[in-house]
Design a protein around this motif. Structure first.
Motif, short mmCIF file in Angstrom:
data_model
loop_
_atom_site.label_atom_id
_atom_site.label_comp_id
_atom_site.label_asym_id
_atom_site.label_seq_id
_atom_site.Cartn_x
_atom_site.Cartn_y
_atom_site.Cartn_z
N ALA A 5 -6.78 -8.30 -7.80
CA ALA A 5 -5.55 -8.43 -8.59
C ALA A 5 -4.67 -7.21 -8.37
O ALA A 5 -5.15 -6.07 -8.46
N TRP B 169 -2.97 -12.45 -7.49
CA TRP B 169 -4.42 -12.57 -7.37
C TRP B 169 -4.74 -13.16 -6.00
O TRP B 169 -4.17 -14.17 -5.61
N THR C 40 1.50 -10.44 -11.59
CA THR C 40 0.18 -10.14 -11.04
C THR C 40 -0.09 -11.09 -9.89
O THR C 40 0.03 -12.31 -10.04
N GLY D 230 2.75 -10.21 -15.21
CA GLY D 230 2.17 -8.88 -15.17
C GLY D 230 1.28 -8.64 -16.38
O GLY D 230 1.59 -9.07 -17.50
N SER E 115 -1.55 -5.92 -10.18
CA SER E 115 -0.78 -6.23 -11.39
C SER E 115 0.25 -5.16 -11.68
O SER E 115 -0.10 -4.00 -11.95
N GLY F 96 -4.16 -2.14 -11.65
CA GLY F 96 -3.18 -2.44 -12.67
C GLY F 96 -2.32 -1.27 -13.10
O GLY F 96 -2.82 -0.16 -13.33
#
Length: 280
Positions: free
Chosen positions: A6, A15, A13, A30, A8, A64
């Motif tokens: 991922a 994947w 985001t 997100g 993000s 992230g």
């Protein structure tokens, strides 16, 4: 090995599920733990992601924005643990994702210029120096959020040429009430402000906009990138939509400071898949 990566950010985001030769990409909103709870992240994964995955996931690698502390990382980890029961879960700040996407296992200065901005000096394994971005209120030089903030400020200071002002008013909501509401009531203020930054990309051939872009990128390079140890000895690489769209101007500014321009990565996910497929 079936693994899920991922990437993000503030806006979306991405994947990527990989199982041998099979690869599938899914997009969701997100998932930043500064704006999301464990419950809301879990809901997005269960409703928007899992129905599109056919196979079991053995490893999850989540890069992230906002995963910059144990407390914030835990918000994401709990959501992933509850939705991927049998998978090993790995969570990283998006900056290490940028470094890996830019350099894989080589060393250099990795930069993000997208909704926000960030950078680091990477030794091929770890981040060894990091100058804080200070987020969109105090920093984020060269990002869409930075440019959006500058544009709005110049509009209300009557500094924008008439032709640009008319185009801006025709295509963007320049009501002060609307902007104030987005700043004070919105859950993702940086994304709201960054949406105005898109105007610069739409008019980057206008002299006024060129000057704004030059100033923003020059600030990012001179006040941040140039301050890493032995900066001129390292290649500088970029990811992010803003960097990719304006790479010629950025290369010009890098050259002014005797910095070596490297890759401008349009899709970091492709490089992250390569990094993990080769074995982290």
């Amino acid at each position: 090995m079936a693994f899920l990566i991922a990437d993000s950010g503030a806006t979306k985001t991405e994947w990527s599920f990989t199982n041998g030769d099979q690869q599938k990409t899914v997009f969701t909103e997100g998932l930043n733990p500064y704006y999301h709870t464990t419950e809301s992240i879990t809901d997005v994964i269960r409703h928007d992601l899992l129905p599109q995955l056919d196979d079991n996931v053995e490893e999850v690698h989540f890069y992230g924005a906002g995963c910059d502390s144990d407390a914030k990382e835990q918000i994401v980890r709990q959501a992933l643990d509850s939705t991927f029961d049998n998978a090993s879960i790995n969570i990283y700040h998006d900056l290490i994702g940028a470094a890996r996407a830019c350099f894989l296992r080589e060393q250099g200065i990795a930069c993000i210029l997208g909704t926000g901005s960030n950078s680091c000096l990477y030794d091929g394994e770890e981040i060894v120096e990091h100058i804080h971005s200070l987020a969109f209120i105090l920093g984020d030089e060269g990002s869409a959020g930075y440019f959006g903030k500058k544009l709005i400020n110049k509009y209300f200071r009557f500094e924008i040429p008439k032709d640009l002002k008319e185009d801006l008013e025709a295509n963007y909501n320049m009501s002060l009430d609307h902007i104030t509401k987005g700043l004070y009531d919105g859950s993702q203020k940086s994304r709201f402000i960054a949406s105005y930054g898109a105007f610069l990309g739409e008019h980057d051939d206008h002299p006024f906009i060129k000057d704004m872009l030059y100033e923003g990128f020059d600030n990012f390079i001179s006040r941040i990138v140039l301050k890493y140890s032995n900066a001129t000895d390292h290649e500088v690489r970029f990811i992010g939509s803003v960097a990719y769209a304006h790479q010629d101007l950025i290369k010009e500014i890098l050259a002014k400071y005797d910095l070596e321009a490297g890759l401008f990565v349009k899709n970091p996910m492709e490089r992250l898949v390569k990094f993990h497929a080769e074995g982290a």
